[in-house]
Design a protein around this motif. Structure first.
Motif, PDB file in Angstrom:
ATOM      1  N   THR A  12     -19.892   8.730 -91.753  1.00  0.00           N
ATOM      2  CA  THR A  12     -21.009   9.248 -90.962  1.00  0.00           C
ATOM      3  C   THR A  12     -22.060   9.905 -91.843  1.00  0.00           C
ATOM      4  OG1 THR A  12     -19.797  11.330 -90.641  1.00  0.00           O
ATOM      5  CG2 THR A  12     -19.553   9.624 -88.938  1.00  0.00           C
ATOM      6  N   ASP A  13     -21.675  10.218 -93.100  1.00  0.00           N
ATOM      7  CA  ASP A  13     -22.607  10.936 -93.970  1.00  0.00           C
ATOM      8  C   ASP A  13     -23.365  10.040 -94.930  1.00  0.00           C
ATOM      9  OD1 ASP A  13     -20.241  10.326 -95.261  1.00  0.00           O
ATOM     10  OD2 ASP A  13     -20.275  12.093 -96.545  1.00  0.00           O
ATOM     11  N   ILE A  14     -22.807   8.899 -95.257  1.00  0.00           N
ATOM     12  CA  ILE A  14     -23.403   7.996 -96.247  1.00  0.00           C
ATOM     13  C   ILE A  14     -23.350   6.571 -95.719  1.00  0.00           C
ATOM     14  CG2 ILE A  14     -23.168   7.036 -98.587  1.00  0.00           C
ATOM     15  CD1 ILE A  14     -21.911   9.742 -99.389  1.00  0.00           C
ATOM     16  N   ILE A  15     -24.465   5.862 -95.825  1.00  0.00           N
ATOM     17  CA  ILE A  15     -24.495   4.468 -95.380  1.00  0.00           C
ATOM     18  C   ILE A  15     -23.982   3.567 -96.497  1.00  0.00           C
ATOM     19  CG2 ILE A  15     -25.938   2.558 -94.595  1.00  0.00           C
ATOM     20  CD1 ILE A  15     -27.818   4.604 -93.370  1.00  0.00           C
ATOM     21  N   LEU A  16     -22.917   2.869 -96.199  1.00  0.00           N
ATOM     22  CA  LEU A  16     -22.331   1.923 -97.145  1.00  0.00           C
ATOM     23  C   LEU A  16     -22.580   0.499 -96.673  1.00  0.00           C
ATOM     24  CD1 LEU A  16     -18.832   3.619 -97.671  1.00  0.00           C
ATOM     25  CD2 LEU A  16     -20.811   3.739 -99.210  1.00  0.00           C
TER      26      LEU A  16
END
Length: 696
Positions: free
Chosen positions: A622-626
């Motif tokens: 939810t914190d970093i787009i992978l």
């Protein structure tokens, strides 16, 4: 004049000329057969014998009586000890003058030695005996300052081998301390029992210990080194919960010291702090062999040198080894320094700083250490390689401390091949290849990303010409467009896409992406391929290639480079391993894909991770787009084989170019069938990423 007289005169002239010619030829034959006994020639011949180590012939050229009545044995011993001790080679002389009356030659000498080139001026006298000249020899003929009671001493200052460091300056290979275990033979009690105990504790054979103790140089009060073992880490012992390995090592040291005659002392060694976690990457050094000395003749190696045998130790051997310092000195009978003949200053080896991150390297190893796997990690924007891991592994420290033959055999006979470097090899990529096919199809115009290929169910074949062969997939969905095909990892869609691309465009596109070519990287990697031959031979092979099967084989680092194009507007970044400040990207393949194509595939691979139906959703954050892609490659002996194994893949990367620590990981695990397939790899890499993003 009558014809008869004229003919007679011609005949006489001919005879005279023949006699003259015969006389000239005879003179030259005689002249050449007479040895050149000039002092100059004698001196040059004498010096040539030195280079050839022909001391007996040298002795025959001197007048022994006038030369102090030196015996042949003493002459040969003195000359061989000095000339061979200093490693004389390429000896040359230049005669500057010759006093015929005094029969004395002045000359300049030049010679190569272990300490470098030596030049000096000297002179030598001759006496004439029965038409030949002989040298008047003295020790000063070797070096002008040398007297009969002097010695020539060679001193070597060993260069310190350079360290191998990670990007943060942490040591991957450097100076360490170990424990040297040895025995004073005269203090052994119950010798046979003591040697048996030593053999058990040191993992040595009794006969090997006996052989060391029976060496010619060994006396009752000699210290005989037996084996180098790890030093007990006192800091670990003081921790609240010392690890079992440290406690076991402490117990072994205590048991060894209970044996009378055993001594343990500290010894400096080459040490590899990461051990198994980086063994395939860092490599190891070993003592030089006779073959090494021959192969690297003239490069400063001695019988006491070590040499890099694999990994970074071998790759950067020239930079790491340095150059030993050496001096050749004349010392008098009291050991006082009399004259420095030549001296070279020691040059320590250079430190090599890599782009590797030790923490990441260790974390990937810990996650996969029980698997047959390989992982590469890189900064997809700069090309910095952050980790290169192969499992199972071995402890490269064992090559330094001394490895028993049993352990060596166990490593080589292990069916999991711990010595095998998997990150250098090529593997069937399975569905991780689909984003590459998508980019090729979009670039060539063969794929319309919005075209619906239609729901074919879970199996499909082009037509009856394929016989009993069908392409199968795991999920049915609608609409069957590119984005959904990547989300659901649809084999049928990409088989159709490959047929639309066609074998010619497929081959040329993959060739452009570096297939069948050398990866431009410090470590030599196996070449990726699209066929076992020079071309894609059959239609079914082409279809299978669309979803990473058929005869497609890809190196994991090459895969990461291809994926880097999705993050760099279509340009494939060149990977590198030697650390540089303010790293700037170096493009390997410019415009591998167009900017628009790269952006399209990037957005679709984000969906693979962030869409709840995506095969990589387990890595969603939810914190970093992978973004990324999973893959499960089937390894079968034939199309009908149901006993084959599977390779699990996961390629995952950050998508924000401005984030502090961007990363791309490509991992491959063998034998994931029945263990969750690619999902097994996703779970492991997700834990690695969690540590990475937390700054550990």
């Amino acid at each position: 004049m009558t014809k008869k007289k004229k003919k007679s005169r011609i005949y006489i002239i001919w005879i005279v000329n023949l006699c003259l010619i015969t006389a000239v030829v005879a003179f030259f034959v005689w002249y050449e057969s007479v040895p050149d006994v000039s002092p100059e020639k004698v001196l040059k011949t004498y010096m040539a014998h030195i280079s050839n180590r022909e001391y007996e012939q040298m002795y025959e050229m001197i007048d022994a009586g006038i030369s102090g009545n030196i015996s042949q044995e003493d002459f040969m011993k003195r000359n061989s000890a000095i000339y061979e001790g200093i490693g004389v080679d390429n000896i040359k002389i230049h005669i500057t003058s010759y006093d015929k009356e005094q029969k004395e030659i002045c000359y300049e000498t030049s010679m190569d030695t272990v300490a470098g080139n030596v030049t000096f001026e000297n002179n030598v006298s001759f006496i004439q005996e029965k038409g030949t000249y002989k040298l008047v020899w003295s020790d000063s003929l070797i070096f002008p300052e040398l007297d009969s009671t002097d010695k020539v001493k060679v001193s070597v200052t060993n260069a310190e081998r350079g360290q191998i460091l990670d990007r943060n300056g942490r040591v991957l290979a450097g100076k360490g301390v170990a424990s040297s275990v040895g025995v004073v033979p005269g203090k052994l009690e119950n010798r046979d029992d003591a040697i048996s105990q030593l053999a058990d504790l040191l993992e040595m054979k009794v006969e090997d210990i006996e052989r060391k103790l029976s060496a010619k140089w060994v006396k009752e009060d000699s210290f005989v080194p037996l084996k180098t073992i790890p030093k007990v880490d006192e800091l670990k012992l003081l921790s609240l919960e010392p690890d079992k390995e440290t406690l076991d090592e402490k117990e072994r040291h205590e048991k060894l010291l209970e044996i009378p005659g055993v001594k343990i002392s500290d010894i400096g060694i080459r040490e590899y702090p990461l051990g198994e976690a980086a063994a395939h990457l860092v490599g190891y050094v070993q003592n030089v062999t006779a073959e090494d000395l021959e192969e690297h003749d003239g490069e400063g190696y001695t019988s006491n040198s070590v040499i890099g045998k694999s990994g970074m130790e071998g790759l950067f051997e020239k930079e790491l080894k340095g150059q030993n310092g050496c001096s050749i000195t004349i010392v008098d009978s009291n050991g006082n320094k009399k004259k420095i003949i030549v001296s070279t200053i020691v040059e320590n080896g250079k430190d090599i700083k890599l782009t590797i991150d030790s923490n990441l390297q260790k974390e990937l190893y810990e996650q996969f250490k029980d698997d047959k796997s390989c992982s590469v990690a890189m900064n997809q924007y700069t090309g910095e390689v952050l980790a290169l891991v192969s499992t199972p592994s071995y402890d490269n420290n064992d090559f330094i401390r001394g490895m028993s033959s049993e352990k060596w055999n166990a490593l080589n006979e292990d069916e999991n091949k711990p010595m095998y470097n998997r990150f250098r090899q090529v593997w069937c990529p399975g569905s991780t290849f689909k984003p590459i096919i998508a980019a090729i199809g979009l670039t060539t115009g063969a794929i319309d990303p919005d075209e619906d290929y239609g729901n074919e169910g879970l199996s499909w074949q082009k037509d009856s010409s394929w016989g009993s062969y069908y392409v199968t997939t795991l999920h049915a969905y609608e609409p069957v467009i590119l984005k959904n095909a990547l989300i659901y990892s649809d084999n049928i869609y990409f088989a159709k896409a490959a047929l639309k691309i066609g074998e010619n465009d497929m081959e040329s596109s993959l060739t452009k992406l570096g297939f069948n070519d050398v990866l431009p990287f410090d470590i030599k990697m196996a070449k990726s391929q699209f066929s076992n031959t020079e071309k894609i031979e059959k239609e079914v092979q082409l279809a299978d290639s669309g979803y990473g099967q058929g005869q497609i084989l890809v190196n994991p680092l090459h895969m990461a480079c291809m994926y880097s194009a999705f993050c760099n507007e279509g340009n494939m970044i060149k990977p590198y391993l030697t650390y540089k400040e303010d790293a700037m990207p170096d493009v390997w393949i410019k415009e591998a894909f167009t900017k628009d194509v790269a952006q399209t595939v990037l957005e679709d691979t984000k969906e693979v991770i962030n869409n709840s139906h995506g095969t990589g959703y387990a890595a969603h954050r939810t914190d970093i787009i992978l973004a990324g892609k999973t893959g499960t490659a089937e390894i079968k002996a034939s199309k009908d084989d149901t006993t084959g194994t599977e390779l699990g893949w996961f390629s995952v990367f950050t998508t924000d170019k401005n984030m502090e620590r961007p990363i791309m990981i490509v991992s491959m695990v063998e034998d994931v069938k029945g263990r969750g397939g690619s999902g097994y790899v996703v779970k492991k890499d997700s834990q690695v990423l969690e540590k990475w993003f937390s700054g550990n």
